[in-house]
Write an enzyme that holds these catalytic residues in place. Structure first.
Site, PDB file in Angstrom:
ATOM      1  N   LYS A 178      -4.887 -95.495 -31.727  1.00 14.93           N
ATOM      2  CA  LYS A 178      -4.985 -96.390 -32.890  1.00 14.93           C
ATOM      3  C   LYS A 178      -4.891 -95.522 -34.141  1.00 14.93           C
ATOM      4  O   LYS A 178      -5.873 -94.903 -34.561  1.00 14.93           O
ATOM      5  CB  LYS A 178      -6.327 -97.130 -32.852  1.00 14.93           C
ATOM      6  CG  LYS A 178      -6.338 -98.500 -33.517  1.00 14.93           C
ATOM      7  CD  LYS A 178      -5.990 -98.509 -34.979  1.00 14.93           C
ATOM      8  CE  LYS A 178      -7.143 -98.133 -35.865  1.00 14.93           C
ATOM      9  NZ  LYS A 178      -6.747 -98.045 -37.301  1.00 14.93           N
ATOM     10  N   GLU A 253     -15.289 -86.165 -34.339  1.00 13.70           N
ATOM     11  CA  GLU A 253     -14.871 -85.137 -35.300  1.00 13.70           C
ATOM     12  C   GLU A 253     -15.016 -85.769 -36.678  1.00 13.70           C
ATOM     13  O   GLU A 253     -14.181 -86.580 -37.087  1.00 13.70           O
ATOM     14  CB  GLU A 253     -13.397 -84.748 -35.054  1.00 13.70           C
ATOM     15  CG  GLU A 253     -13.120 -84.198 -33.669  1.00 13.70           C
ATOM     16  CD  GLU A 253     -13.452 -82.717 -33.530  1.00 13.70           C
ATOM     17  OE1 GLU A 253     -14.025 -82.135 -34.468  1.00 13.70           O
ATOM     18  OE2 GLU A 253     -13.142 -82.157 -32.473  1.00 13.70           O
ATOM     19  N   CYS A 287     -10.803 -82.293 -43.498  1.00 16.13           N
ATOM     20  CA  CYS A 287     -12.197 -82.312 -43.019  1.00 16.13           C
ATOM     21  C   CYS A 287     -12.843 -80.950 -43.220  1.00 16.13           C
ATOM     22  O   CYS A 287     -14.013 -80.848 -43.543  1.00 16.13           O
ATOM     23  CB  CYS A 287     -12.243 -82.720 -41.559  1.00 16.13           C
ATOM     24  SG  CYS A 287     -11.162 -81.741 -40.528  1.00 16.13           S
ATOM     25  N   GLU A 386     -19.395 -85.221 -49.285  1.00 17.92           N
ATOM     26  CA  GLU A 386     -17.971 -84.963 -49.053  1.00 17.92           C
ATOM     27  C   GLU A 386     -17.164 -85.805 -50.044  1.00 17.92           C
ATOM     28  O   GLU A 386     -17.230 -87.034 -50.021  1.00 17.92           O
ATOM     29  CB  GLU A 386     -17.607 -85.354 -47.614  1.00 17.92           C
ATOM     30  CG  GLU A 386     -16.177 -84.984 -47.270  1.00 17.92           C
ATOM     31  CD  GLU A 386     -15.784 -85.430 -45.876  1.00 17.92           C
ATOM     32  OE1 GLU A 386     -16.012 -86.604 -45.541  1.00 17.92           O
ATOM     33  OE2 GLU A 386     -15.232 -84.607 -45.126  1.00 17.92           O
TER      34      GLU A 386
END
Ligand code: NAD
Length: 484
Positions: A178, A253, A287, A386
């Site tokens: 997906k 992750e 990331c 973040e």
């Protein structure tokens, strides 16, 4: 529409392309100018159900019957085709994600390398025999989980597909992928390449759609045996909850607030390009972005000055102009990053550099000014959260202990970098840093297909990349035979 050389409105299920069950489509934007790039299928629960059934059938059919070496050859063929089509894949990724062409091409090459690595490794993973009681032979087998679900984000689609789908296929799983609704063209191109390489029907299925529709349906589906999720912490929690209900293993992750620590004895000439590039690459939407630069006080001013010089030289523009930085992915992401820049302003923080924004940038593109903020308190929001944009916080520290305490002082633990010539400190601090990967006198090791990758704390759990992923995408069966 003219940019995309195939019908992007279809799903790929059981080796065939067809419209999504609802017949509805979603708009895919070109972040470089905000125009509609193309439309994609709005896949939903019915498509996910069909994809899981096709994957199950593949395991019971041709795909499940292949030897490990044969699976490896399929992946190697896919790798060769990805390389042949690398320029076109890079163009699609650049248009879709907004990243400069050369960065997108590096992602295509990385995808080929993942397929090469896992194609070569497919027949080299094996179990063991175990010395056990007299009269027994005991052994272990590495077996595929079965149907694996792969939910990936928009920032590095090709690399993340390579590392998760590549490893899962190598171990003999059948995959349902997906891709993200913001960027999924290379996932569709990847399915076409898999078909051209002769992958048996149903071994790879691709269903684009919204996270809360196709993604949630996939994560909760009772027919899946493993979930690999790459994305935000918030959605990761939903995925883990869904996985818990079906008792399936999950690899998460997630995000990061990764530090690079620069000591006074560091080779600054070597460090400088890494300090800046690791913050602004892919417009900071990485990331493992080095969004915190921790600098020992004696060299703090010099490092800030030299980073600022690099910021001043950064060139920003549309992805196909292939400059240093493109736009961020969406109007929403732009708003988030601009919100943090407002916080910088309202907190009275010191902006050490903001890269120039050319007047010629296409109106409607999602551009944000790359910004370097100096003397940031480690507890400040911009040093804790973040941002996922080209914003770096530079933080001073004194001794080793303070550097490590600041580095470890966020909710995340994905990657860390150390710049020092002191060998003892390299080893001591690498052990003390809370991160899934620590790089010494480099950062990222050029992608590191071979190097296990993943987080601790809110950055997630489980490991992808390297050989370790092959263990994650398989389960161990123990057999004990009594023969005497
Ligand atoms: P996101 O979590 O919003 O979306 C990621 C994927 O999850 C997309 O495919 C999305 O459609 C899907 N999704 C969204 N809601 C869902 C739901 N309710 N159920 C199931 N699936 C759902 O993340 P994002 O904003 O697209 O990506 C950015 C985040 O990803 C950042 O936090 C970044 O750090 C992280 N990321 C981590 C890594 C890593 O390897 N650790 C790599 C890239 C990105």
């Amino acid at each position: 529409m003219q940019h995309v050389p195939f019908d992007s409105t279809q799903v790929f299920i059981g080796g065939r392309w067809r419209a999504g069950d609802s017949g509805q489509t979603l708009s895919l934007a070109n972040p470089s100018d905000g125009s509609e790039l193309t439309r994609i299928a709005r896949g939903g629960a019915a498509d996910i159900g069909a994809a899981v059934a096709a994957a199950r059938a593949a395991l019971a059919g041709t795909w499940g019957a292949l030897t490990a070496a044969e699976r490896g050859r399929v992946l190697l063929k896919m790798s060769a085709k990805v390389l042949e089509q690398a320029d076109e894949l890079a163009r699609l990724e650049a248009l879709d994600v907004g990243k400069p062409l050369k960065q997108a091409r590096a992602d295509a090459v990385a995808l080929a390398r993942y397929l090469e690595f896992y194609g070569g490794a497919a027949d080299k993973v094996h179990g063991q025999t175990i010395p056990f009681a007299n009269g027994y032979t005991a052994l272990t087998l590495r077996e595929p989980h079965g149907v694996t679900a792969h939910i990936v984000p928009w920032n590095y689609p090709m690399q993340i597909i390579g590392r998760s789908v590549g490893a899962a296929l190598a171990m003999g799983n059948a995959c349902v992928l997906k891709p993200a609704e913001e960027a999924c063209l290379t996932a569709l191109a990847f399915a076409r390449i898999a078909g051209e390489a002769g992958i048996p029907a149903g071994a790879l299925n691709v269903v684009p759609g919204l996270g809360e529709e196709a993604g949630a349906a996939l994560a909760a589906h009772k027919g899946i045996n493993h979930i690999s999720f790459t994305g935000s912490v918030a959605v990761g929690a939903l995925i883990q909850t869904a996985a818990a209900k079906n008792a399936v293993p999950v690899t998460l992750e997630l995000g990061g607030k990764s530090p690079q620590l620069v000591f006074a004895d560091a080779d600054l000439d070597a460090a400088l390009p890494f300090l800046v590039n690791a913050g602004i690459q892919n417009a900071g939407q990485t990331c493992s972005a080095a969004s915190r630069i921790l600098v020992q006080r004696p060299v703090f001013d010099e490092v800030v000055r030299r980073m600022a010089e690099r910021y001043a030289a950064l060139r920003i523009g549309p992805a196909l102009d292939d400059l240093d930085i493109g736009p961020v992915i969406s109007a929403r992401q732009r708003e988030i990053v601009m919100g943090y820049l407002e916080v910088v302003k309202s907190s009275g923080l010191k902006v050490a550099a903001a890269a120039p924004m050319p007047a010629s940038l296409p109106r409607g593109g999602y551009y944000v000014p790359p910004t370097l903020v100096a003397d940031v308190d480690p507890a400040h929001r911009i040093a804790q959260e973040e941002i996922f944009g080209p914003v770096q916080a530079v933080i001073p520290f004194g001794d080793d202990a303070e550097g490590v305490a600041i580095a470890n002082g966020t909710a995340y633990g994905l990657v860390a970098g150390l710049w020092t010539r002191d060998g003892g400190r390299q080893l001591r601090l690498a052990r003390q840093l809370q991160a899934g990967q620590v790089f010494v006198n480099n950062y990222g090791a050029g992608g590191g297909v071979e190097l296990p990758f993943g987080g601790v704390k809110h950055s997630g759990h489980g490991r992808e990349k390297g050989f370790e992923a092959l263990y994650g995408f398989s389960t161990l069966k123990t057999i004990a035979i009594k023969h005497d």
